[in-house]
Structure formats: C-alpha cells, structure tokens
Design a protein around this motif. Sequence first.
Motif, PDB file in Angstrom:
ATOM      1  N   TYR A  68      68.284  57.100  22.775  1.00 46.75           N
ATOM      2  CA  TYR A  68      67.474  57.010  23.933  1.00 46.75           C
ATOM      3  C   TYR A  68      67.637  58.076  24.871  1.00 46.75           C
ATOM      4  O   TYR A  68      66.601  58.715  25.262  1.00 46.75           O
ATOM      5  N   TYR A  69      68.974  58.565  25.028  1.00 48.07           N
ATOM      6  CA  TYR A  69      69.083  59.729  25.991  1.00 48.07           C
ATOM      7  C   TYR A  69      68.787  61.000  25.246  1.00 48.07           C
ATOM      8  O   TYR A  69      68.313  61.922  26.091  1.00 48.07           O
ATOM      9  N   ARG A  71      65.920  61.430  23.424  1.00 48.75           N
ATOM     10  CA  ARG A  71      64.731  61.308  23.772  1.00 48.75           C
ATOM     11  C   ARG A  71      64.478  61.818  25.110  1.00 48.75           C
ATOM     12  O   ARG A  71      63.314  62.546  25.591  1.00 48.75           O
ATOM     13  N   SER A  72      65.016  61.232  25.883  1.00 48.65           N
ATOM     14  CA  SER A  72      65.037  61.459  27.613  1.00 48.65           C
ATOM     15  C   SER A  72      65.024  62.789  27.828  1.00 48.65           C
ATOM     16  O   SER A  72      64.209  63.229  28.822  1.00 48.65           O
ATOM     17  N   SER A 151      64.204  70.754  29.024  1.00 47.12           N
ATOM     18  CA  SER A 151      64.067  70.156  30.322  1.00 47.12           C
ATOM     19  C   SER A 151      64.903  71.260  31.136  1.00 47.12           C
ATOM     20  O   SER A 151      66.061  71.524  30.753  1.00 47.12           O
ATOM     21  N   ILE A 171      67.018  58.054  34.652  1.00 45.36           N
ATOM     22  CA  ILE A 171      66.686  57.748  33.227  1.00 45.36           C
ATOM     23  C   ILE A 171      67.327  56.442  32.742  1.00 45.36           C
ATOM     24  O   ILE A 171      66.937  55.653  32.034  1.00 45.36           O
ATOM     25  N   ARG A 174      65.768  52.859  33.587  1.00 39.83           N
ATOM     26  CA  ARG A 174      64.659  52.460  32.648  1.00 39.83           C
ATOM     27  C   ARG A 174      65.203  51.777  31.314  1.00 39.83           C
ATOM     28  O   ARG A 174      64.486  51.149  30.756  1.00 39.83           O
TER      29      ARG A 174
END
Length: 230
Positions: A68-69, A71-72, A151, A171, A174
């Motif tokens: 998840y992180y 992808r974030s 990023s 982040i 969510r």
Amino acid sequence: MVDGEFVLKGKPGDLPSGAVLLTKSEAEKKQWELVYSWKPVTEIWSLRYGHAFLSSATIISSIIITSYYRRSFKLGSFGQLTTQIPTCFIPGFSSSLFHGHFVVSPLLLQNECPVCVQTRSSAIQLICAVFIPGILAPLVSMGYSYQYGPSRLPFPSLKNARELFQIYWRITKRFQRRLAFIAGANALLATFITYKEASSVYYMQMKLIEERLQREEMVQKYLTESDRKN
C-alpha cells in the motif's frame, strides 16, 4: 519434576518417589523434545505448527501494508526486494521466534497465568504484523521516493518533520479501515492458536497420566494374580 515424560511443576515437599528435579532450562528442553516426538502430530498440531501459521500471517499482513505504501509513493517495482526484507520477512521471523519463547514455553512449563500468556500472544502478533511494518514501510518508502521516486517529498530532516508527518498521516488515514481489519484478524488468529496450544498441552498431560495409570493397573493386576497362584 517428571511424571512419565511430562514435566510437572511442584513444591519440594510434594515430590513423589522417583521424581527427578530439573532446572527451568532442562524442563523446557524436555518439554520441547516431547512435543517433537509426539505421535500422531495431528493431536498437537498447534504446538508444532502454530508459530508457522502466525509467522505466515505476519508476512502476508506486512506485504499488504508495504504494498500500500509503495503504491502511495509511486515506487512501482523499484527496490521491491530491499523494501520487503526489513518490513515483511524480519517481522515474520520475529513473530515465530517471540511466540515460541514468550508464549509456547510458558504454556509447556505451566508457570504463568494462561490469560496473561494469551494476552501476550495477541500483543506480540499485533506488534510484529501491524505496528512494525506500519512504521517501517512508510519510512522506507518515503526514503526511496525522495531519492528515486516521482513523488516530490521534502528533504527528510527535523525541520521538515511536520510536513513529512502530514504526508504520512494523509496516506495512512485512507488505509485505517483495512489496517484495523488486519489488526483484528491477527489478534483473533493469535488468540485461537494460543488456545489450541494450551489445549494441546493439557491433552498431552492427561494422555501421559492415563497411560501411566494403565501401566500401574496392569502391574498391580499381574502381582495380584501371581499372589493367588502362589
């Protein structure tokens, strides 16, 4: 002391004839030898494989959190292996190690409150499967993102700590529901496995005591029949 092959906790004044005194480390070694020699394994599967189930759950949870992180922070496939090792496999190994030492060993020695041991098991699982990857994954991902990712992150320093935390919290917010589900699932799994481990310890103890009583009964019956013949 040893009753058959099962180590029992007792006071010096309560020792039966023929009992053997053991140190804590000797008693723990004796119990683990009994676990790994027990047949059939299906009767005490939780003692043999419970830590592996928890370790696997930790690795799966850590991969979900780390992914998840990643992808974030739009890391794609960059640094995937080097990210997974500290955030997934180290917590997975730690979960197995800590569960065996701080949960299963006290259950085998029967020297701690079962509820306390069960609570400790859930805490260890939550720390290894949720908190450690939940802290390491965003830190490692932010580091890679700052150096190599697309990023635009501020320079990691105390001066920019507030801004970095705001990015982290935005982040993470969510991901809260999924994180809560992962935490709940791991806590329930640890509670279940520990319960089955405690039940297996009790089963082993009762089984060995039953076999000892049967042997004593057979010996007594044999002696009685011998006396009658004489």
